[in-house]
Design an enzyme around this catalytic site. Structure first.
Site, short mmCIF file in Angstrom:
data_model
loop_
_atom_site.label_atom_id
_atom_site.label_comp_id
_atom_site.label_asym_id
_atom_site.label_seq_id
_atom_site.Cartn_x
_atom_site.Cartn_y
_atom_site.Cartn_z
CB SER A 37 -0.93 -0.04 1.21
OG SER A 37 -1.81 1.07 1.22
CE1 TYR A 87 0.06 4.48 -5.80
CE2 TYR A 87 -0.48 6.30 -4.33
CZ TYR A 87 0.26 5.17 -4.61
OH TYR A 87 1.20 4.72 -3.72
CE LYS A 118 -0.62 1.40 -4.11
NZ LYS A 118 -0.06 0.04 -4.29
#
Length: 315
Positions: free
Chosen positions: A154, A168, A172
């Site tokens: 992560s 993005y 995550k």
């Protein structure tokens, strides 16, 4: 489930553990592969979309297997895991590291680019993890110690979002929620442990050449727009020199898995920036939570608080 919870179960990494790592062509994946290769009799399944990018590792080592792997392809994931099992008979640590960043204004991102980012960064990890659960629970029980570790890469960006990298962060955040939920699904006797690695800035090409850039939307072009400010900070080489070294991140990941009878934490922020920012964010969140308490408790029934104690039993 008994009195033993997964969070209290210790883990012992076998001395000849098999590591399966995705995204090993550069950055943290390359650094971690190098660390594992330097710790025989630890064994390594090193993967990348282009296996020629793995030439930094020895060609003749019986403890190293280099494979082509595209995490966006189910058949590619299936084949790589099958080949790893055929070679070594087991896998003890799965590291989901493959992925890339999509930088720019969310409003200007194409659906194709946005979906491709989430496909690689989140769904790629899901594909590998589904295999990992079976391998750790069943295959490993046949060949030695049952269980193992799923280590998902992560980032600080899995805990809070920054301007200019919305998709993005979406991937995550999804990885964080998925990992936490699945970590609570597995039974303690399976000896399966999850760990989310949350680095801050790391000196790799992830923030530069491994990032796809969305054209700037005219409405966000002003220099004081938050996304533009952050882009200039990242582009400044002097700022990046203060980030963590990939080699240090990799060494720490190895030490986390090599728990030596300790429990493996679900989340590990890495770097003073990650730890400090996350702590500050949690403090701010707690203060905000108190401010909105009257609003929050004004909905529902007071007996709903009983569910808090029930949910604690599922950890």
């Amino acid at each position: 489930m008994g009195s033993t919870t997964k969070s209290s179960v210790p883990y012992h990494l076998p001395s000849d553990a098999v590591w399966f790592i995705t995204g090993c062509s550069s950055g943290i994946g390359k650094a971690l592969s190098t660390v594992i290769a330097s710790h025989p009799p630890q064994r390594l399944v090193c993967t990348a979309r282009d296996p020629t990018s793995l030439n930094y590792l020895p060609e003749t080592s019986h403890g190293i297997l280099k494979l082509a792997l595209d995490v966006t392809s189910q058949s590619s994931v299936d084949a790589a895991v099958a080949t790893a099992l055929s070679r070594f008979g087991r896998v003890d640590v799965f590291v989901n590291n493959a992925g890339y960043a999509l930088s720019g204004d969310a409003e200007n991102a194409s659906d194709e680019d946005a979906r491709r980012c989430v496909e690689a960064d989140f769904w790629g990890a899901v594909r590998v993890t589904r295999h990992a659960l079976r391998v750790l629970r069943e295959d490993n029980a046949v060949t030695g110690q049952r269980g193992g570790v799923v280590m998902n890469m992560s980032s600080l960006g899995g805990r809070l979002g920054f301007p200019g990298t919305a998709f993005y962060h979406a991937s995550k955040f999804a990885m964080e929620g998925f990992s936490e939920a699945v970590a609570k699904e597995v039974r303690p006797e399976w000896n399966i442990h999850f760990c989310l690695i949350e680095p801050g800035g790391v000196q790799t090409n992830y923030a530069t050449t491994s990032t796809k850039h969305i054209p700037v939307h005219p409405a966000y072009a002003a220099e004081d727009t938050p996304a533009r400010v952050l882009e200039r900070y990242i582009a400044d080489e002097e700022n990046r020199k203060r980030w963590s070294r990939a080699e240090d991140v990799a060494e720490t990941m190895f030490r986390i898995a090599d728990a030596k009878g300790r429990k493996i934490p679900l989340r590990v922020p890495l770097g003073p920036d990650a730890w400090g920012i996350i702590k500050a964010e949690f403090s701010r969140f707690l203060a905000e939570l108190e401010e909105i308490k009257p609003i929050s408790l004004g909905v529902g029934h007071k007996d709903q608080l009983e569910s808090v104690e029930f949910l604690k039993t599922l950890d």
